[in-house]
Design a protein around this motif. Structure first.
Motif, PDB file in Angstrom:
ATOM      1  N   ALA A 175       0.835  -1.197   0.000  1.00 11.89           N
ATOM      2  CA  ALA A 175       0.000   0.000   0.000  1.00 11.89           C
ATOM      3  C   ALA A 175       0.869   1.247   0.000  1.00 11.89           C
ATOM      4  O   ALA A 175       1.895   1.306   0.685  1.00 11.89           O
ATOM      5  CB  ALA A 175      -0.925   0.005   1.213  1.00 11.89           C
ATOM      6  N   THR A 176       0.444   2.234  -0.774  1.00 15.49           N
ATOM      7  CA  THR A 176       1.191   3.476  -0.881  1.00 15.49           C
ATOM      8  C   THR A 176       0.249   4.642  -1.160  1.00 15.49           C
ATOM      9  O   THR A 176      -0.755   4.469  -1.843  1.00 15.49           O
ATOM     10  CB  THR A 176       2.242   3.402  -2.016  1.00 15.49           C
ATOM     11  N   PRO A 177       0.586   5.809  -0.634  1.00 12.10           N
ATOM     12  CA  PRO A 177      -0.100   7.000  -1.121  1.00 12.10           C
ATOM     13  C   PRO A 177       0.490   7.375  -2.484  1.00 12.10           C
ATOM     14  O   PRO A 177       1.625   6.990  -2.790  1.00 12.10           O
ATOM     15  CB  PRO A 177       0.235   8.058  -0.063  1.00 12.10           C
ATOM     16  N   ILE A 178      -0.280   8.075  -3.277  1.00 18.26           N
ATOM     17  CA  ILE A 178       0.220   8.561  -4.565  1.00 18.26           C
ATOM     18  C   ILE A 178       0.509  10.050  -4.432  1.00 18.26           C
ATOM     19  O   ILE A 178      -0.357  10.834  -4.057  1.00 18.26           O
ATOM     20  CB  ILE A 178      -0.814   8.326  -5.695  1.00 18.26           C
ATOM     21  N   TYR A 179       1.760  10.408  -4.715  1.00 22.99           N
ATOM     22  CA  TYR A 179       2.183  11.801  -4.712  1.00 22.99           C
ATOM     23  C   TYR A 179       2.668  12.166  -6.102  1.00 22.99           C
ATOM     24  O   TYR A 179       3.529  11.460  -6.659  1.00 22.99           O
ATOM     25  CB  TYR A 179       3.344  12.027  -3.727  1.00 22.99           C
ATOM     26  N   LYS A 180       2.129  13.245  -6.681  1.00 17.46           N
ATOM     27  CA  LYS A 180       2.578  13.709  -7.989  1.00 17.46           C
ATOM     28  C   LYS A 180       2.608  12.560  -9.001  1.00 17.46           C
ATOM     29  O   LYS A 180       3.595  12.352  -9.714  1.00 17.46           O
ATOM     30  CB  LYS A 180       3.938  14.383  -7.884  1.00 17.46           C
ATOM     31  N   ALA A 181       1.541  11.783  -9.026  1.00 15.28           N
ATOM     32  CA  ALA A 181       1.340  10.676  -9.976  1.00 15.28           C
ATOM     33  C   ALA A 181       2.386   9.567  -9.832  1.00 15.28           C
ATOM     34  O   ALA A 181       2.703   8.880 -10.794  1.00 15.28           O
ATOM     35  CB  ALA A 181       1.310  11.193 -11.409  1.00 15.28           C
ATOM     36  N   ALA A 182       2.929   9.386  -8.637  1.00 14.84           N
ATOM     37  CA  ALA A 182       3.908   8.318  -8.416  1.00 14.84           C
ATOM     38  C   ALA A 182       3.729   7.742  -7.017  1.00 14.84           C
ATOM     39  O   ALA A 182       3.216   8.416  -6.116  1.00 14.84           O
ATOM     40  CB  ALA A 182       5.327   8.854  -8.573  1.00 14.84           C
ATOM     41  N   TYR A 183       4.144   6.488  -6.845  1.00 15.06           N
ATOM     42  CA  TYR A 183       4.108   5.892  -5.508  1.00 15.06           C
ATOM     43  C   TYR A 183       5.160   6.561  -4.635  1.00 15.06           C
ATOM     44  O   TYR A 183       6.050   7.254  -5.128  1.00 15.06           O
ATOM     45  CB  TYR A 183       4.273   4.370  -5.577  1.00 15.06           C
ATOM     46  N   SER A 184       5.089   6.349  -3.339  1.00 12.71           N
ATOM     47  CA  SER A 184       5.931   7.108  -2.410  1.00 12.71           C
ATOM     48  C   SER A 184       7.420   6.827  -2.577  1.00 12.71           C
ATOM     49  O   SER A 184       7.834   5.716  -2.908  1.00 12.71           O
ATOM     50  CB  SER A 184       5.516   6.825  -0.955  1.00 12.71           C
ATOM     51  N   GLY A 185       8.212   7.851  -2.325  1.00 15.07           N
ATOM     52  CA  GLY A 185       9.669   7.707  -2.372  1.00 15.07           C
ATOM     53  C   GLY A 185      10.168   6.744  -1.311  1.00 15.07           C
ATOM     54  O   GLY A 185      11.176   6.048  -1.502  1.00 15.07           O
ATOM     55  N   LEU A 186       9.461   6.691  -0.183  1.00  7.11           N
ATOM     56  CA  LEU A 186       9.829   5.767   0.889  1.00  7.11           C
ATOM     57  C   LEU A 186       9.708   4.320   0.404  1.00  7.11           C
ATOM     58  O   LEU A 186      10.605   3.506   0.623  1.00  7.11           O
ATOM     59  CB  LEU A 186       8.938   6.003   2.103  1.00  7.11           C
ATOM     60  N   LEU A 187       8.601   4.009  -0.270  1.00  8.61           N
ATOM     61  CA  LEU A 187       8.429   2.659  -0.814  1.00  8.61           C
ATOM     62  C   LEU A 187       9.490   2.372  -1.860  1.00  8.61           C
ATOM     63  O   LEU A 187      10.051   1.279  -1.908  1.00  8.61           O
ATOM     64  CB  LEU A 187       7.029   2.497  -1.409  1.00  8.61           C
ATOM     65  N   LYS A 188       9.786   3.362  -2.697  1.00  3.70           N
ATOM     66  CA  LYS A 188      10.830   3.177  -3.721  1.00  3.70           C
ATOM     67  C   LYS A 188      12.174   2.853  -3.078  1.00  3.70           C
ATOM     68  O   LYS A 188      12.888   1.969  -3.540  1.00  3.70           O
ATOM     69  CB  LYS A 188      10.969   4.413  -4.608  1.00  3.70           C
TER      70      LYS A 188
END
Length: 196
Positions: free
Chosen positions: A73-86
């Motif tokens: 699960a991830t929030p979407i920021y600026k049309a992308a999954y979170s940097g933390l998940l990345k």
């Protein structure tokens, strides 16, 4: 069978984490065992520097390796999954999701970000050798509402998607278990009448 609930939200509480926990509860009701891993609780320094000697990162990778399936699960920021998940996915080896069934889940401000899962996250999961990536569950902020009095309230469409997603995950796990080869006992030469 164990399912890892992997939260990529940098904040707590968050809509995506609450939706993930709700899905986890539904999976528990279906008789499946879940284990939670909020990436935000991992040591940031070790995560950013890919410090594989860090015991918490090693424990997280062990949880991932032992899981039969993962709900990410991830929030979407600026049309992308979170940097933390990345950051977490970046430290996994090329085959880090090999043999895993994955259910992607996300929340975002509007429907315009819905394709971020398919165009952003899904290719990464495939590159990590996920066995099967299930249809995503995406909810807008208005479809996932939290109140202190009533807890998490999902609109009808998201509730249906969660129900369908959890049942499909269960069916996929059962199918995976059936397809695993049964180990045959190894007989020693002596048991076959041959000299040792």
């Amino acid at each position: 069978m164990t399912i890892l609930l992997l939260s990529g939200s940098p904040s707590s509480p968050s809509r995506s984490a609450r939706l993930l926990n709700f899905i986890g509860e539904r999976l528990n009701e279906l008789g499946l065992r879940t284990v939670s891993l909020p990436v935000r609780d991992l040591p940031a320094q070790a995560l950013v520097h890919a410090d594989f000697s860090d015991p918490e990162l090693q424990a997280a990778k062990t949880l991932l390796a032992r899981a039969d399936a993962i709900v990410i699960a991830t929030p979407i920021y600026k049309a992308a999954y979170s940097g933390l998940l990345k950051s977490f996915l970046d430290i996994l080896p090329q085959d880090g999701l090999e043999g895993k069934i994955v259910l992607p889940v996300a929340t975002g401000g509007s429907q315009s970000h819905m394709l971020a899962l398919d165009y952003g996250l899904r290719p990464v999961l495939a590159a990590l050798s996920a066995r099967h990536i299930l249809p995503s569950i995406y909810a807008t902020d208005t479809q996932v509402v939290w109140t202190d009095g009533q807890g998490l309230q999902l609109d009808e469409a998201i509730s249906k998607r969660v129900q369908d997603g959890t049942h499909l995950l269960l069916e996929s796990l059962v199918s995976l278990q059936r397809s695993k080869p049964v180990a045959q006992p190894v007989q020693s030469p002596a048991l076959n009448g041959l000299p040792c």
